[in-house]
Design an enzyme around this catalytic site. Structure first.
Site, PDB file in Angstrom:
ATOM      1  N   GLU A  15     -19.752   0.315  28.401  1.00  0.00           N
ATOM      2  CA  GLU A  15     -18.299   0.122  28.316  1.00  0.00           C
ATOM      3  C   GLU A  15     -17.723   1.400  27.720  1.00  0.00           C
ATOM      4  OE1 GLU A  15     -16.612  -2.368  29.499  1.00  0.00           O
ATOM      5  OE2 GLU A  15     -18.247  -3.740  29.970  1.00  0.00           O
ATOM      6  N   CYS A  38      -9.493   2.139  24.180  1.00  0.00           N
ATOM      7  CA  CYS A  38     -10.137   2.650  25.396  1.00  0.00           C
ATOM      8  C   CYS A  38      -9.226   2.515  26.614  1.00  0.00           C
ATOM      9  CB  CYS A  38     -11.450   1.921  25.641  1.00  0.00           C
ATOM     10  SG  CYS A  38     -11.269   0.136  25.755  1.00  0.00           S
TER      11      CYS A  38
HETATM   12  P1  NAD Z   1     -19.282   6.722  20.003  1.00  0.00           P
HETATM   13  O1  NAD Z   1     -19.896   6.812  21.353  1.00  0.00           O
HETATM   14  O2  NAD Z   1     -19.198   7.951  19.179  1.00  0.00           O
HETATM   15  O3  NAD Z   1     -20.046   5.643  19.093  1.00  0.00           O
HETATM   16  C1  NAD Z   1     -20.291   4.333  19.549  1.00  0.00           C
HETATM   17  C2  NAD Z   1     -21.550   3.802  18.886  1.00  0.00           C
HETATM   18  O4  NAD Z   1     -22.655   4.568  19.338  1.00  0.00           O
HETATM   19  C3  NAD Z   1     -21.577   3.877  17.370  1.00  0.00           C
HETATM   20  O5  NAD Z   1     -22.148   2.695  16.861  1.00  0.00           O
HETATM   21  C4  NAD Z   1     -22.473   5.066  17.104  1.00  0.00           C
HETATM   22  O6  NAD Z   1     -23.165   5.002  15.885  1.00  0.00           O
HETATM   23  C5  NAD Z   1     -23.458   4.970  18.242  1.00  0.00           C
HETATM   24  N1  NAD Z   1     -24.103   6.242  18.581  1.00  0.00           N
HETATM   25  C6  NAD Z   1     -23.680   7.503  18.335  1.00  0.00           C
HETATM   26  N2  NAD Z   1     -24.548   8.397  18.826  1.00  0.00           N
HETATM   27  C7  NAD Z   1     -25.547   7.688  19.389  1.00  0.00           C
HETATM   28  C8  NAD Z   1     -26.749   8.048  20.086  1.00  0.00           C
HETATM   29  N3  NAD Z   1     -27.081   9.324  20.277  1.00  0.00           N
HETATM   30  N4  NAD Z   1     -27.542   7.059  20.544  1.00  0.00           N
HETATM   31  C9  NAD Z   1     -27.196   5.759  20.370  1.00  0.00           C
HETATM   32  N5  NAD Z   1     -26.076   5.355  19.725  1.00  0.00           N
HETATM   33  C10 NAD Z   1     -25.265   6.316  19.243  1.00  0.00           C
HETATM   34  O7  NAD Z   1     -17.856   6.089  20.266  1.00  0.00           O
HETATM   35  P2  NAD Z   1     -16.711   5.832  19.221  1.00  0.00           P
HETATM   36  O8  NAD Z   1     -16.124   7.146  18.813  1.00  0.00           O
HETATM   37  O9  NAD Z   1     -17.172   4.896  18.182  1.00  0.00           O
HETATM   38  O10 NAD Z   1     -15.648   5.043  20.132  1.00  0.00           O
HETATM   39  C11 NAD Z   1     -14.707   5.693  20.930  1.00  0.00           C
HETATM   40  C12 NAD Z   1     -15.111   5.724  22.380  1.00  0.00           C
HETATM   41  O11 NAD Z   1     -15.453   4.423  22.810  1.00  0.00           O
HETATM   42  C13 NAD Z   1     -13.984   6.168  23.288  1.00  0.00           C
HETATM   43  O12 NAD Z   1     -14.503   7.007  24.297  1.00  0.00           O
HETATM   44  C14 NAD Z   1     -13.490   4.864  23.905  1.00  0.00           C
HETATM   45  O13 NAD Z   1     -12.850   5.017  25.138  1.00  0.00           O
HETATM   46  C15 NAD Z   1     -14.744   4.081  24.003  1.00  0.00           C
HETATM   47  N6  NAD Z   1     -14.454   2.659  23.988  1.00  0.00           N
HETATM   48  C16 NAD Z   1     -14.669   1.927  25.125  1.00  0.00           C
HETATM   49  C17 NAD Z   1     -14.364   0.573  25.136  1.00  0.00           C
HETATM   50  C18 NAD Z   1     -14.582  -0.275  26.343  1.00  0.00           C
HETATM   51  O14 NAD Z   1     -14.630  -1.478  26.174  1.00  0.00           O
HETATM   52  N7  NAD Z   1     -14.718   0.268  27.532  1.00  0.00           N
HETATM   53  C19 NAD Z   1     -13.847  -0.019  23.990  1.00  0.00           C
HETATM   54  C20 NAD Z   1     -13.650   0.759  22.867  1.00  0.00           C
HETATM   55  C21 NAD Z   1     -13.960   2.098  22.863  1.00  0.00           C
END
Ligand code: NAD
Length: 485
Positions: free
Chosen positions: A226, A260
């Site tokens: 997502e 998002c």
């Molecule tokens: P992010 O990808 O930085 O982090 C998301 C999660 O991934 C966190 O729990 C983080 O600790 C973990 N993570 C970070 N690096 C990782 C790795 N190398 N391996 C595994 N896990 C890892 O995202 P964010 O900054 O928390 O959220 C913002 C992003 O999320 C935006 O791009 C937004 O569009 C997207 N988003 C999408 C939806 C949706 O439903 N489509 C909803 C909310 C946010």
């Protein structure tokens, strides 16, 4: 549990995570697919967790953000989580039923039967982000638990208070073999995404998703991704500009644009661009007459993101864009410590600017002109497929053209975000904005294994033709089957 997981030492983390997964898998294999009552009980406990702790959860989110509108947390984190769980609870028994499938003639009429059995996949990992830290953990869990799975959740390190509270509340509510929460940052996330789950749901950034997908590939773990992207708004010549401006700005400024599904840029008929920009400013001022001390206007999650947004503005200005800052109360934004970021419209943006290359995820909105609707459609299709698309207008033919000729995860017509609030609609992106879907029955099916089952008819003669030694009767049957004559 989070204290143990957060302890330094990569191998400790991996061992601990692997142990939880193993315990959950063992428990699932022993119990078999849980009956509806067990699934409903788990969802009821999660509902009670959310309802009973709504205030503390909102406090924790506010703490993490510096300032987060309480109403926004109540709408998008608390009420949205309750809706997902209640919907799943209400429809669960119907979803769980075997679904009969047709068997071709003559086997069907001779008593052969085929059906789909929805079986829990097993243990499902959920990695969630910071922007709606409660709902983006709980809403996937609604589908995961409804489908009869066990789950491990890894919430974001950027909402430490909320993640710690969720870890404590889940520990008090669930046995670790039902749902376990592990907290930590990239190191824990990396180890988590390498676990051989039966399915992994990742909500986060497209760049991080690439790493998650390659980690999951090691064990061929099925994924739901997502993600985000640049969701466009197309304002038609037939639109009510006042209505469109108000809804676009309300959608853009919810959680200060850290959504998002937030509109990322708006395509506006060239001759209406200035007028639309003026109406957007009026709308923003009407929604948020002040910003700094306005409890309705949320802060940017952390300094890194505030700096990134500032860089987008600086980059756009240096390349000749016009930036219209919206600051109706003429407040001073000099003190960066409170992380309130004033909204701005960007006119004259080009594709060379960062603001048109990256997902904005903040209260900045580029407005771009178009002459013909085909140009607007071509601009959308020239970019990565977005999570959402918004069309404002009253022209049914044009609306159909936009719906047919663009590909996005979802669409809301004449408003912003709302398709994602209909639990019965699939929620998810396409291509770089995500893969797989959840919400309602779509989540139940995503987290279930749709097992094909066939029971043979007792009539012996039916399949005998297809066993060797083949002969004339077999060839005749094949000719009939393939309609060769
Ligand atoms: P992010 O990808 O930085 O982090 C998301 C999660 O991934 C966190 O729990 C983080 O600790 C973990 N993570 C970070 N690096 C990782 C790795 N190398 N391996 C595994 N896990 C890892 O995202 P964010 O900054 O928390 O959220 C913002 C992003 O999320 C935006 O791009 C937004 O569009 C997207 N988003 C999408 C939806 C949706 O439903 N489509 C909803 C909310 C946010």
């Amino acid at each position: 549990m989070e204290a143990r997981i957060a302890a330094p030492g990569g191998d400790d983390v991996k061992t601990r995570l692997a142990a939880i997964l193993q315990q959950q898998r063992k428990a699932q294999l022993l119990s078999g697919p849980p009956p509806a009552e067990t699934r409903i009980d788990r969802m009821d406990r999660l509902l009670a967790l959310i309802r009973g702790n709504a205030k503390s959860l909102a406090d924790a989110v506010a703490d993490d953000y510096g300032h987060r509108s309480r109403e926004e947390t109540m709408i998008a984190d608390v009420a949205a989580s309750v809706e997902s769980l209640e919907h799943a609870r209400r429809h669960l028994r119907g979803w769980m039923k075997d679904k009969r499938r047709g068997v071709r003639f003559p086997l069907g009429i001779l008593g052969a039967r085929a059906w789909i059995r929805f079986q829990p996949k097993g243990v499902i990992g959920v990695i969630s982000p910071w922007n709606f830290p409660v709902n983006l953990a709980v809403s996937p869990l609604a589908g995961v638990l409804a489908a009869g799975n066990r789950a491990m959740l890894k919430p974001s390190e950027f909402t430490p208070a909320t993640s710690a509270l969720l870890a404590r509340l889940f520990r008090e509510t669930f046995d670790e073999t039902e749902v376990a929460v592990v907290t930590g940052g990239v190191e824990v996330g990396t180890a988590f995404s390498r676990l051989p789950f039966d399915h992994l749901v990742f909500t986060g950034a497209t760049g991080v998703a690439r790493k998650v997908m390659s980690a999951a590939a090691e064990s061929l773990v099925p994924l739901t991704l997502e993600l985000g992207g640049k969701s466009p708004v197309i304002v038609s010549r037939s639109a009510d500009l006042n209505d469109a401006a108000l809804k676009v700005m309300a959608g853009k400024l919810f959680n200060a644009g850290q959504v998002c599904l937030a509109p990322d840029y708006a395509l506006v008929p060239a001759e209406q661009l200035e007028s639309f920009a003026a109406k957007c400013q009026e709308a923003a001022a009407q929604l948020y007459p002040r910003l700094q001390d306005n409890p309705d206007y949320s802060a940017i999650i952390h300094d890194g993101h505030a700096k990134r947004l500032q860089e987008y503005v600086g980059d756009a200005l240096s390349m000749g864009a016009r930036v219209i800052e919206i600051n109706p109360g003429r407040e001073d934004f000099g003190d960066p410590s409170n992380r309130k970021f004033p909204p701005a419209l960007i006119l004259g943006s080009t594709d060379a600017m960062k603001i048109m290359q990256e997902e904005i995820f903040g209260p900045l909105l580029p407005l771009r002109p178009y002459q013909r609707i085909e140009e607007a459609i071509a601009e959308v299709n020239g970019r990565a497929r977005p999570l959402a698309l918004y069309y404002f207008g009253r022209d049914a033919v044009e609306e159909e053209q936009v719906l047919n000729m663009t590909v996005s995860g979802g669409v809301t017509l004449n408003d912003i975000l709302l398709h994602a609030t209909v639990e019965d609609l699939p929620f998810g992106g396409i291509g770089p904005s995500g893969m797989g879907r959840y919400h309602g029955v779509h989540g139940f099916r995503e987290f279930s294994h749709a097992k094909a089952v066939y029971r043979q008819s007792r009539a012996k003669a039916v399949v005998e033709f297809f066993r060797p030694p083949y002969g004339e009767r077999t060839r005749k049957r094949i000719a009939t089957l393939a309609r060769l004559r």
